[in-house]
Design an enzyme around this catalytic site. Sequence first.
Site, PDB file in Angstrom:
ATOM      1  N   THR A 186       2.867  26.890  29.014  1.00  0.00           N
ATOM      2  CA  THR A 186       2.824  27.267  30.426  1.00  0.00           C
ATOM      3  C   THR A 186       3.150  26.061  31.319  1.00  0.00           C
ATOM      4  O   THR A 186       2.356  25.644  32.156  1.00  0.00           O
ATOM      5  CB  THR A 186       1.451  27.862  30.779  1.00  0.00           C
ATOM      6  OG1 THR A 186       0.415  27.048  30.186  1.00  0.00           O
ATOM      7  CG2 THR A 186       1.316  29.264  30.216  1.00  0.00           C
ATOM      8  N   TYR A 187       4.324  25.515  31.102  1.00  0.00           N
ATOM      9  CA  TYR A 187       4.852  24.408  31.902  1.00  0.00           C
ATOM     10  C   TYR A 187       6.371  24.458  31.799  1.00  0.00           C
ATOM     11  O   TYR A 187       6.929  25.290  31.070  1.00  0.00           O
ATOM     12  CB  TYR A 187       4.301  23.058  31.428  1.00  0.00           C
ATOM     13  CG  TYR A 187       4.194  22.904  29.934  1.00  0.00           C
ATOM     14  CD1 TYR A 187       5.320  22.705  29.151  1.00  0.00           C
ATOM     15  CD2 TYR A 187       2.956  22.960  29.288  1.00  0.00           C
ATOM     16  CE1 TYR A 187       5.238  22.563  27.775  1.00  0.00           C
ATOM     17  CE2 TYR A 187       2.849  22.821  27.915  1.00  0.00           C
ATOM     18  CZ  TYR A 187       3.998  22.623  27.158  1.00  0.00           C
ATOM     19  OH  TYR A 187       3.905  22.492  25.797  1.00  0.00           O
ATOM     20  N   ASP A 188       7.041  23.613  32.532  1.00  0.00           N
ATOM     21  CA  ASP A 188       8.508  23.586  32.561  1.00  0.00           C
ATOM     22  C   ASP A 188       9.124  24.890  33.078  1.00  0.00           C
ATOM     23  O   ASP A 188      10.258  25.213  32.738  1.00  0.00           O
ATOM     24  CB  ASP A 188       9.087  23.277  31.169  1.00  0.00           C
ATOM     25  CG  ASP A 188       8.853  21.850  30.740  1.00  0.00           C
ATOM     26  OD1 ASP A 188       8.571  21.020  31.621  1.00  0.00           O
ATOM     27  OD2 ASP A 188       8.936  21.566  29.531  1.00  0.00           O
TER      28      ASP A 188
ATOM     29  N   THR B  67      14.608  20.103  20.279  1.00  0.00           N
ATOM     30  CA  THR B  67      15.825  19.610  19.622  1.00  0.00           C
ATOM     31  C   THR B  67      16.018  20.178  18.226  1.00  0.00           C
ATOM     32  O   THR B  67      17.148  20.428  17.808  1.00  0.00           O
ATOM     33  CB  THR B  67      15.784  18.071  19.558  1.00  0.00           C
ATOM     34  OG1 THR B  67      15.633  17.547  20.875  1.00  0.00           O
ATOM     35  CG2 THR B  67      17.067  17.524  18.964  1.00  0.00           C
TER      36      THR B  67
ATOM     37  N   GLY C 216       9.863  21.479  14.349  1.00  0.00           N
ATOM     38  CA  GLY C 216      10.801  22.109  15.273  1.00  0.00           C
ATOM     39  C   GLY C 216      10.872  21.381  16.591  1.00  0.00           C
ATOM     40  O   GLY C 216      11.357  20.264  16.683  1.00  0.00           O
ATOM     41  N   GLY C 217      10.400  22.025  17.660  1.00  0.00           N
ATOM     42  CA  GLY C 217      10.532  21.456  18.990  1.00  0.00           C
ATOM     43  C   GLY C 217      11.882  21.785  19.597  1.00  0.00           C
ATOM     44  O   GLY C 217      12.745  22.403  18.970  1.00  0.00           O
TER      45      GLY C 217
ATOM     46  N   GLN D 211       0.846  -1.197   0.000  1.00  0.00           N
ATOM     47  CA  GLN D 211       0.000   0.000   0.000  1.00  0.00           C
ATOM     48  C   GLN D 211       0.883   1.250   0.000  1.00  0.00           C
ATOM     49  O   GLN D 211       1.981   1.256   0.562  1.00  0.00           O
ATOM     50  CB  GLN D 211      -0.958  -0.005   1.191  1.00  0.00           C
ATOM     51  CG  GLN D 211      -0.330   0.164   2.554  1.00  0.00           C
ATOM     52  CD  GLN D 211      -1.345  -0.006   3.684  1.00  0.00           C
ATOM     53  OE1 GLN D 211      -2.047  -1.017   3.749  1.00  0.00           O
ATOM     54  NE2 GLN D 211      -1.424   0.985   4.563  1.00  0.00           N
TER      55      GLN D 211
ATOM     56  N   GLU E 266      11.644  27.206  19.459  1.00  0.00           N
ATOM     57  CA  GLU E 266      12.027  27.459  20.852  1.00  0.00           C
ATOM     58  C   GLU E 266      13.492  27.927  20.917  1.00  0.00           C
ATOM     59  O   GLU E 266      14.387  27.104  21.032  1.00  0.00           O
ATOM     60  CB  GLU E 266      11.838  26.186  21.679  1.00  0.00           C
ATOM     61  CG  GLU E 266      10.427  25.641  21.633  1.00  0.00           C
ATOM     62  CD  GLU E 266      10.259  24.380  22.472  1.00  0.00           C
ATOM     63  OE1 GLU E 266      11.127  24.081  23.333  1.00  0.00           O
ATOM     64  OE2 GLU E 266       9.266  23.684  22.283  1.00  0.00           O
TER      65      GLU E 266
END
Length: 620
Positions: free
Chosen positions: A461-463, A354, A351-352, A325, A394
């Site tokens: 809104t964390y880390d 890394t 992105g992110g 497929q 980031e």
Amino acid sequence: MSTKTSVRRTRFRSRSVAALTALLLPLAAMVGLASPAAAAASATATYTKKSDWGTGFEGSWTVKNTGTTTLSSWTVEWDFPVGTGVGSAWDATVTKSGTNHYTAKNVGWNGTLNPGASVTFGFNGTGPGGGSATGCKLNGASCDGGGVPGDTAPTAPGTPTASEITNTSAKLSWSAATDDKGIKNYDVLRDGAKIATVTGTTYTNTGLTAGTSYSYSVQARDTADQTGPVSGSVAVKTTGGGTDPGTPPGDQIKLGYFTEWGVYDRNYHVKNLVTSGSASKITHINYSFGNVQGGKCTIGDAYAATDKAYTADQAVDGVADTWDQPLRGNFNQLRKLKAANPDIKVLWSFGGWTWSGGFGDAVKNPAAFAQSCYDLVEDPRWADVFDGIDLDWEYPNACGLSCDTSGPAAMKNMMQAMRAKFGANYLVTAAVTADASSGGKIDATDYAGASQYMNWLNVMTYDFFGAFAAQGPTAPHSPLTSYPGIPQAGFNSADAIAKYKAQGVPAKKLLLGIGFYGRGWTGVTQAAPGGTATGAAPGTYEAGIEDYKVLKNTCPVTGTVGGTAYAKCGSNWWSYDTPATIATKMAWAKTQGLGGAFFWDFTGDTANGELVTAISNGLK
């Protein structure tokens, strides 16, 4: 694959930030009305409502010296309707008197205005009436410069009429204003904010969004730079668009990140969205991550995305993949998920933590970058899977895993190019910093300018805090609000959202971020936040990080602070959100007029989707 699991999951902020400075004393602490300075006949003050999020707004005043002598100070007075007020302000000292009378005085550094110079001060307001400021006085005289002997302010222009309306533009025409000294030009206002100054009586506004309503008015300025009253307004709705692809009808956005590498060690697949019940409780999925390299969007893990073969028991629809497929892997499973849940929209996130290092080169040619992303997202093999693109940079013009020096306009330029290429009917979004410290990451980039081309911003809104500070102090990684003893001012959700609003990002374009995991330390003796530690607590995939589904059983909650939970078990100390704290956060998000919430990521939830359920129920 464990390297991907541990490194790319992490999204913590830079810990090197400037101290927060106070902009204005609370109004409740200010009493009395300052005496107006001597009247300055040749000066004007103009009010603008820059943004409105329903329960509040951002307003600004511009004071201009239109005379030939230097002003040594200025005082602006005005009245707001009952129910409308002034909260925090900047670049002026604001006091309230009477029913709703406000007085703003210059601060020490901006009181002197040379001929032709101007200064702007602003504030966050409360209530629905921020578009109407009346009774304005500047240094005791009329704000329109009417104190100038023998000179009167212009009349109001005629109410504009609209023509040649398309998906992205509209032409405005109006009858001329009159003035005893002659008309110099006209300010064109859209939704109360100035967007252009023209010398004629027509203006074509381009770059609009299809199927969207706008309100236009105009204001004349004479040769002495006095502004007259604002004209009547005309409502314009651009053609096309249909239902906004970004907002589910009658609902708020509930978005979750699906991690590409989760199919390996974590054994989390698209089918888990169905078996957990989460598929029926979300509106959007961000598939993460594609890479950014060589100035282009590129595929991340091609095997997981397009080639991994699924057996019948692993497949969303119970049908096994075949060897021949054309598309297998996560993309094919997402296609099957959408077939069973047609209201779910899927975005490809690039992105992110890394892979953000490639954005700096990519934005040197935003149009070419956007073309590469469009070509990849719209590849004919999987074009039907994706409804848009998410850019997880980031951090622009700041430091993350590496440092970027692209400048404050880079994000705006990138998003403008993406919108131009993808068009009005595709979703264009971004994950953005929550660093609201003074001089921090939000301040480094023109997010307000970028937001005009975006459907929404995922505010991470964390880390805020974690064992990347190995010795502590212990602190919750995702506080909703500040609290006594918080290690860094501005590191909480409420301050981040407030700063984006103040910058000019509409509240409906802001999503509140929730982490489906905890951050923890070991070697801790103090149960309450603020204790010392010896390092990161052990975690299944990475030290200092653990999924909610594990922590709820191995280290149950022992307290709450700043709107989130924490737990001490033995010498380990963890912070994480629970269904109860998520319910509180969702209620807060609704009071702020936010567009909804998102979370990182599906793999941290329980098998029956406890946290997704809490978000869904909280946003009803």
